[in-house]
Design a protein around this motif. Structure first.
Motif, PDB file in Angstrom:
ATOM      1  N   GLU A   1      27.117  17.093  19.169  1.00 45.66           N
ATOM      2  CA  GLU A   1      28.560  17.308  19.073  1.00 45.66           C
ATOM      3  C   GLU A   1      28.772  18.478  18.117  1.00 45.66           C
ATOM      4  N   ILE A   2      29.403  19.537  18.596  1.00 50.69           N
ATOM      5  CA  ILE A   2      29.528  20.748  17.794  1.00 50.69           C
ATOM      6  C   ILE A   2      30.991  21.164  17.643  1.00 50.69           C
ATOM      7  N   THR A   3      31.228  21.950  16.599  1.00 45.96           N
ATOM      8  CA  THR A   3      32.536  22.561  16.376  1.00 45.96           C
ATOM      9  C   THR A   3      32.346  24.056  16.258  1.00 45.96           C
ATOM     10  N   PRO A   4      32.871  24.833  17.204  1.00 40.84           N
ATOM     11  CA  PRO A   4      32.734  26.291  17.106  1.00 40.84           C
ATOM     12  C   PRO A   4      33.314  26.809  15.800  1.00 40.84           C
ATOM     13  N   SER A   5      32.620  27.734  15.160  1.00 40.49           N
ATOM     14  CA  SER A   5      33.102  28.310  13.910  1.00 40.49           C
ATOM     15  C   SER A   5      34.345  29.145  14.176  1.00 40.49           C
ATOM     16  N   ALA A   6      35.318  29.028  13.267  1.00 45.15           N
ATOM     17  CA  ALA A   6      36.595  29.720  13.450  1.00 45.15           C
ATOM     18  C   ALA A   6      36.565  31.139  12.935  1.00 45.15           C
ATOM     19  N   ASP A   7      35.428  31.593  12.376  1.00 48.19           N
ATOM     20  CA  ASP A   7      35.402  32.910  11.752  1.00 48.19           C
ATOM     21  C   ASP A   7      34.840  33.990  12.666  1.00 48.19           C
ATOM     22  N   SER A   8      34.652  33.669  13.940  1.00 43.88           N
ATOM     23  CA  SER A   8      34.151  34.694  14.857  1.00 43.88           C
ATOM     24  C   SER A   8      35.264  35.679  15.175  1.00 43.88           C
ATOM     25  N   ASP A   9      34.999  36.979  15.052  1.00 46.05           N
ATOM     26  CA  ASP A   9      36.036  37.972  15.298  1.00 46.05           C
ATOM     27  C   ASP A   9      35.803  38.773  16.571  1.00 46.05           C
ATOM     28  N   SER A  10      34.839  38.382  17.386  1.00 51.15           N
ATOM     29  CA  SER A  10      34.617  39.070  18.652  1.00 51.15           C
ATOM     30  C   SER A  10      33.983  38.111  19.641  1.00 51.15           C
ATOM     31  N   ASP A  11      34.212  38.374  20.907  1.00 46.89           N
ATOM     32  CA  ASP A  11      33.541  37.599  21.941  1.00 46.89           C
ATOM     33  C   ASP A  11      33.457  38.433  23.210  1.00 46.89           C
ATOM     34  N   ASN A  12      32.831  37.876  24.232  1.00 45.80           N
ATOM     35  CA  ASN A  12      32.626  38.594  25.492  1.00 45.80           C
ATOM     36  C   ASN A  12      33.444  37.953  26.595  1.00 45.80           C
ATOM     37  N   ILE A  13      34.026  38.777  27.431  1.00 48.29           N
ATOM     38  CA  ILE A  13      34.822  38.292  28.548  1.00 48.29           C
ATOM     39  C   ILE A  13      34.453  39.082  29.796  1.00 48.29           C
ATOM     40  N   VAL A  14      34.948  38.622  30.928  1.00 42.56           N
ATOM     41  CA  VAL A  14      34.795  39.336  32.192  1.00 42.56           C
ATOM     42  C   VAL A  14      36.184  39.644  32.722  1.00 42.56           C
ATOM     43  N   LYS A  15      36.370  40.875  33.163  1.00 41.96           N
ATOM     44  CA  LYS A  15      37.631  41.276  33.775  1.00 41.96           C
ATOM     45  C   LYS A  15      37.426  41.416  35.276  1.00 41.96           C
ATOM     46  N   LEU A  16      38.215  40.675  36.056  1.00 41.63           N
ATOM     47  CA  LEU A  16      38.193  40.747  37.515  1.00 41.63           C
ATOM     48  C   LEU A  16      39.472  41.432  37.977  1.00 41.63           C
ATOM     49  N   GLU A  17      39.357  42.309  38.928  1.00 42.64           N
ATOM     50  CA  GLU A  17      40.571  42.944  39.456  1.00 42.64           C
ATOM     51  C   GLU A  17      40.385  43.294  40.925  1.00 42.64           C
ATOM     52  N   THR A  18      41.478  43.223  41.656  1.00 43.63           N
ATOM     53  CA  THR A  18      41.453  43.558  43.074  1.00 43.63           C
ATOM     54  C   THR A  18      42.833  44.037  43.501  1.00 43.63           C
ATOM     55  N   ASP A  19      42.888  44.928  44.479  1.00 37.04           N
ATOM     56  CA  ASP A  19      44.150  45.461  44.997  1.00 37.04           C
ATOM     57  C   ASP A  19      44.444  44.832  46.351  1.00 37.04           C
ATOM     58  N   ILE A  20      45.668  44.332  46.516  1.00 31.13           N
ATOM     59  CA  ILE A  20      46.041  43.578  47.720  1.00 31.13           C
ATOM     60  C   ILE A  20      47.340  44.156  48.268  1.00 31.13           C
ATOM     61  N   ASP A  21      47.365  44.483  49.570  1.00 32.51           N
ATOM     62  CA  ASP A  21      48.569  45.081  50.148  1.00 32.51           C
ATOM     63  C   ASP A  21      49.187  44.240  51.259  1.00 32.51           C
ATOM     64  N   ASP A  22      48.658  43.067  51.519  1.00 32.49           N
ATOM     65  CA  ASP A  22      49.211  42.268  52.616  1.00 32.49           C
ATOM     66  C   ASP A  22      49.291  40.795  52.260  1.00 32.49           C
ATOM     67  N   CYS A  23      49.703  40.513  51.017  1.00 31.25           N
ATOM     68  CA  CYS A  23      49.826  39.127  50.549  1.00 31.25           C
ATOM     69  C   CYS A  23      51.178  38.965  49.864  1.00 31.25           C
ATOM     70  N   PRO A  24      52.019  38.034  50.314  1.00 31.07           N
ATOM     71  CA  PRO A  24      53.345  37.844  49.708  1.00 31.07           C
ATOM     72  C   PRO A  24      53.251  37.496  48.228  1.00 31.07           C
ATOM     73  N   ALA A  25      54.242  37.938  47.467  1.00 31.44           N
ATOM     74  CA  ALA A  25      54.237  37.729  46.015  1.00 31.44           C
ATOM     75  C   ALA A  25      54.233  36.248  45.653  1.00 31.44           C
ATOM     76  N   GLU A  26      54.959  35.429  46.446  1.00 35.67           N
ATOM     77  CA  GLU A  26      54.995  34.005  46.111  1.00 35.67           C
ATOM     78  C   GLU A  26      53.624  33.357  46.255  1.00 35.67           C
ATOM     79  N   GLU A  27      52.812  33.863  47.194  1.00 38.18           N
ATOM     80  CA  GLU A  27      51.467  33.324  47.343  1.00 38.18           C
ATOM     81  C   GLU A  27      50.580  33.740  46.173  1.00 38.18           C
ATOM     82  N   LEU A  28      50.803  34.944  45.663  1.00 38.90           N
ATOM     83  CA  LEU A  28      50.066  35.354  44.470  1.00 38.90           C
ATOM     84  C   LEU A  28      50.459  34.506  43.263  1.00 38.90           C
TER      85      LEU A  28
END
Length: 433
Positions: free
Chosen positions: A283-310
């Protein structure tokens, strides 16, 4: 509860997982109540302390009567002519047999176990009558479904034709129910499993000798995006039930860069290899003093999908663990109006989030890039005000100064109760600090 880190450096099996949770402090009363209510007979439970290479660990043992205990636990039998029984010392398996037959047989009538509870529906019927919470039952069903799906693919048969000779046995049902009850009792917010360490060589099953990892373990790890690490240890370290439990309870594969250990539980395996057979859960508790981390950015362009579905896709992505989601209008080829969808997530969530995007939009490609980000130290607390308790978000700036923000949901609750506009309420609360 907070976060569990399941360290599978010596593999994982059902009884090792149960034993580690018991050693961590899970409630034995909830376990006894569930097991005593199972509509099956012919077993008793023994929980004891044992030592592995001088390390104290917990042992969870299902002791079967003569009618039900038909497993051949001899190590030479399990591993064929290649393995020395004398070198191993122990003569029984990690999971009392549900690691050597249940992923390799499907109802040919040759096995000596009773078959009345050998189908997934039969086992679920047993679990449904146990005195355990609905959430614990759902965990048990999930474990069973994962095994059944792996068996179906291993044998090339429909799910409803799968028969588990070993997993249908009393001891294996006990392991699945026990694991579900105890993880439900601890109720962690997150379960981190980085990878499963497997051995090498062969193992004897109902229909002969198979290579390690066995087909069910291969299918489970593949279908549930579990990382598998092959060690030089000769023997089966990951059992199908152990792999299924890992797949059912894991929420992340990313361990915090820094953390504090609050409790430790060690579960003992039954076999002896050149490395001690132990499963450690912290059982662990992540330290609160971390000032950086790694993430992934996903992106895609869509031209035929209604806004409400997005908008609906956005909801699905957040539910699946996305950190941030937004979409913005853009102009694409030939000046066609469209949207750019952007998702920020951790790497362990990437595959699932990509699947959601592909399934629920018309895109045919997703760009992704791993990024580092700077993150302010932050924490949440509750303060008392004249309007009642208010949840506050506190961030620490690089110069050490502090900013505090009342949480919107707290403000809305007080606003509805006292008839004070949220902007006025925020100003009054901020004026107290």
């Amino acid at each position: 509860m907070g976060t569990l880190y399941v360290e599978c450096n010596s593999g994982i099996s059902g009884d090792m997982f149960v034993a580690a949770l018991l050693d961590l402090g899970a409630d034995t009363k909830a376990l006894d109540k569930a097991l005593n209510s199972l509509p099956v007979s012919g077993f008793e439970i023994k929980i004891s302390d044992v030592f592995k290479s001088g390390i104290k660990a917990k042992d969870f043992d299902v002791i079967l009567d003569a009618e039900h205990d038909g497993h051949d636990h001899d190590m030479e039998y399990l591993h064929g002519h290649e393995h020395s029984h004398e070198a191993d010392g122990h003569s029984h398996s990690d999971e009392h047999g549900h690691d050597h037959g249940h992923d390799h047989t499907h109802g040919d009538g040759e096995h000596h176990h009773h078959h009345e509870h050998s189908t997934p529906s039969g086992i679920k019927h047993i679990i449904s009558h146990a005195d355990m919470t609905s959430s614990a039952k759902n965990i048990a069903y999930k474990i069973l479904d994962i095994i059944a799906d792996a068996e179906s693919k291993a044998h090339g048969i429909p799910l409803d034709e799968v028969h588990f000779h070993e997993v249908g046995a009393v001891d294996s049902i006990v392991d699945i129910v026990a694991a579900a009850v105890l993880i439900d009792d601890i109720d962690p917010d997150e379960v981190i499993i980085r990878s499963l360490t497997e051995g090498t060589g062969t193992v004897r099953c109902q229909h002969g000798i198979l290579s390690i990892p066995v087909p069910a373990v291969v299918n489970i790890t593949r279908d549930n995006d579990l990382d598998l690490k092959i060690s030089n240890v000769k023997g089966e370290l990951v059992t199908p039930t152990g792999a299924a439990i890992a797949a059912a309870v894991r929420t992340s594969s990313m361990l915090p860069e820094r953390f504090k250990i609050d409790r430790i539980g060690i579960g003992a395996g039954k076999r002896e290899y050149e490395v001690p057979s132990m499963l450690r859960i912290m059982e662990i508790t992540p330290s609160a003093d971390s000032d950086s981390d790694n993430i992934v950015k996903l992106e895609t362009d869509i031209d035929d999908c209604p806004a409400e579905e997005l908008g609906y896709v956005t909801e699905l992505l957040y539910k699946a663990g996305a950190r941030e989601v937004h979409f913005a209008p853009i102009y694409m080829k030939k000046s066609r109006p469209g949207y750019e969808l952007v998702v920020i997530c951790t790497d362990d969530r990437r595959s699932e989030l990509e699947s959601i995007i592909f399934k629920n939009t018309t895109t045919i490609g997703i760009r992704r890039v791993k990024m580092e980000r700077s993150v302010l130290k932050r924490y949440e607390d509750v303060v008392s005000t004249e309007y009642g308790p208010v949840r506050m978000k506190t961030v620490v700036l690089p110069d050490g100064s502090i900013r505090r923000y009342p949480e919107y949901e707290s403000l809305r609750e007080i606003s509805e109760k006292n008839g004070i506009a949220i902007p006025d309420l925020r100003a009054k609360i901020n004026g107290c600090f």
